[in-house]
Design an enzyme around this catalytic site. Structure first.
Site: not given
Ligand code: SAJ
Length: 417
Positions: A31, A84, A152, A204, A211, A255, A258, A313-314
């Site tokens: 890195d 990316t 994932r 992917k 989602r 947020g 991904c 972001y979460k």
């Molecule tokens: N969020 C909402 N409402 C919901 C669920 C989520 O507003 O009902 C928001 C969260 O607050 C957050 C955002 O969506 O801001 C994304 O959070 P997340 O927990 O849904 O997902 P990530 O971004 O942390 O991880 C995702 C996952 N993808 C899927 O569930 C399809 C993960 O499996 C992937 O590996 C990851 O993206 C990635 O690296 O691509």
């Protein structure tokens, strides 16, 4: 056992590298971020992820995991896990994948394996990587095996999901797929499916798009519910009793590095991605929607103090990348108001991060942006005494409404008028 080079030791590369090292492979993280490299070599980490520190420490101590800022030359497997991001115009910035591929070219020899893990626009392996890898002079798919195997893992559950999730391996030919499958078999307990590199890329991006579109639907429901005088969260709770309905939750936006970005890869590639684009725009509109709601509750901004709870972001992670609450914070900062931020996870990411009750003191509204566990047992009696104007806006349906009302605080919920 293989000698593996992990290019990029960030949120995905580091846990994956540690996982391979824990199974006895010799793993070198490569890195350009010297801070991340130095930390890893000391058995330390610079990100927050449950269980990761212990795993890294153990692997470094055993001598199976190390890091460097120079591309190592004698590895069997090169895994690319670099960012990316997207450009201002929402097109993919593939410069990190391109430079990582170029960096390994001089080190590749007969029998080597190259894997792209970074989420990428479909056709990246075929159109961007293969022309560069051709420069090795090796016969692609025979002397040099190449595949896309997307990560994932869910931030916050990375170690568990790395092990238990199923995995897709998309090789440039069957020989590549089968060899790369063998590599992942040492760390993955879930099923490993074989396909083409472009199908794997598409899978992917579609998973995250699925989602995003579903969250956009929930956010649109929140907006409509506010207009029509119903509670969106109650609608979701009741509608989800239908056996084929699974509405997600509205919130201040989407947020992370991904879901907030990947759908744009399809918008860039195809004019047919109309619903996907609209979903992105709906989710991106949510910070403005929350901003307007706060302004409405306060009757305009004129020097008040706002207590903003949670900016990541979460919940329960330290990642603020693409965080919609950070966008909200930026918008609020431009107004004639003071914003007190409280986020026990984003310790270094925000200035003047305050404790729970210090942040509330003299505020005209407490806004819950992210539902961190630390906010579960807030004493609303104390909050009521500290607030200047007694208002709470919950953007996640997280707080106990009765407890708030009982303490003479006005309760507002995103998705309810
Ligand atoms: N969020 C909402 N409402 C919901 C669920 C989520 O507003 O009902 C928001 C969260 O607050 C957050 C955002 O969506 O801001 C994304 O959070 P997340 O927990 O849904 O997902 P990530 O971004 O942390 O991880 C995702 C996952 N993808 C899927 O569930 C399809 C993960 O499996 C992937 O590996 C990851 O993206 C990635 O690296 O691509």
């Amino acid at each position: 056992m293989k000698k593996i080079c992990m290019i990029g030791i960030g949120y995905v590369g580091l846990p994956t590298a540690a996982m391979f090292a824990s199974k006895g492979h010799k793993v070198i993280g490569y890195d350009l971020n010297k801070r991340a490299v130095d930390a890893l070599n000391k058995g330390e980490i610079i990100i927050e992820e449950p269980g990761l520190l212990e795993l890294v420490k153990e692997c470094v101590q055993k001598g199976n995991l190390s890091a460097t800022t120079e591309c190592p030359s004698d590895c069997d497997v090169y895994i690319i896990a670099v960012p990316t991001p997207i450009n201002e115009d929402k097109t993919a910035d593939m410069s990190y994948v391109e430079s990582a591929t170029r960096a390994i070219v001089p080190n590749l020899r007969k029998g080597c394996i190259v894997i792209l893990e970074s989420t990428s626009p479909p056709r990246t392996v075929e159109d961007l990587m293969l022309p560069i890898l051709k420069e090795t002079g090796l016969k692609l798919g025979d002397e040099l095996l190449v595949a896309h195997s997307p990560e994932r893992i869910l931030p916050g559950k990375v170690i568990e999901e790395l092990r238990t999730n199923s995995r897709i391996v998309g090789g440039i030919n069957e020989k590549s797929s089968l060899e790369v499958k063998k590599v992942y078999e040492s760390i993955v307990e879930g099923e490993i499916f074989i396909t083409t590199s472009t199908t794997a890329e598409m899978c992917k991006v579609m998973e995250n798009t699925f989602r995003d579109v579903n969250i956009a639907l929930a956010n649109e429901l929140a907006k409509i519910s506010e207009e029509l005088g119903v509670n969106a969260f109650e609608v979701i709770r009741l509608a989800n009793h239908h056996p084929r309905v699974n509405l997600l939750s509205p919130g201040p936006g989407v947020g992370g590095h991904c879901i907030a970005l990947d759908p744009w890869f399809l918008v860039e590639k195809s004019e047919n991605a109309k619903l996907i684009k609209q979903a992105r725009l709906i989710n991106d509109s949510m910070p403005q929607f929350v901003f307007d709601k706060i302004k409405n509750i306060l009757g305009g901004f004129n020097g008040q103090t706002i207590a903003l709870f949670g900016v990541t972001y979460k919940p329960n992670i330290d990642d603020v990348r693409e965080s919609p609450v950070m966008h909200l914070l930026d918008m609020l900062k431009k107004e004639n108001i003071k914003v007190n931020v409280c986020d026990p996870h984003a310790k270094e990411q925000v200035e003047n991060n305050m404790d729970i009750y210090d942040a509330i003191k003299d505020a005209s509204i407490m806004v819950l942006g992210v539902n961190h566990d630390e906010f579960k047992n807030i004493d609303f009696n104390k909050v009521s005494m500290l607030l200047k104007d007694k208002n709470i806006l919950d953007t996640r349906n997280f707080f106990n409404k009765e407890d708030i009302i009982k303490n003479n605080i006005n309760y507002y919920l995103l998705g309810e008028k």
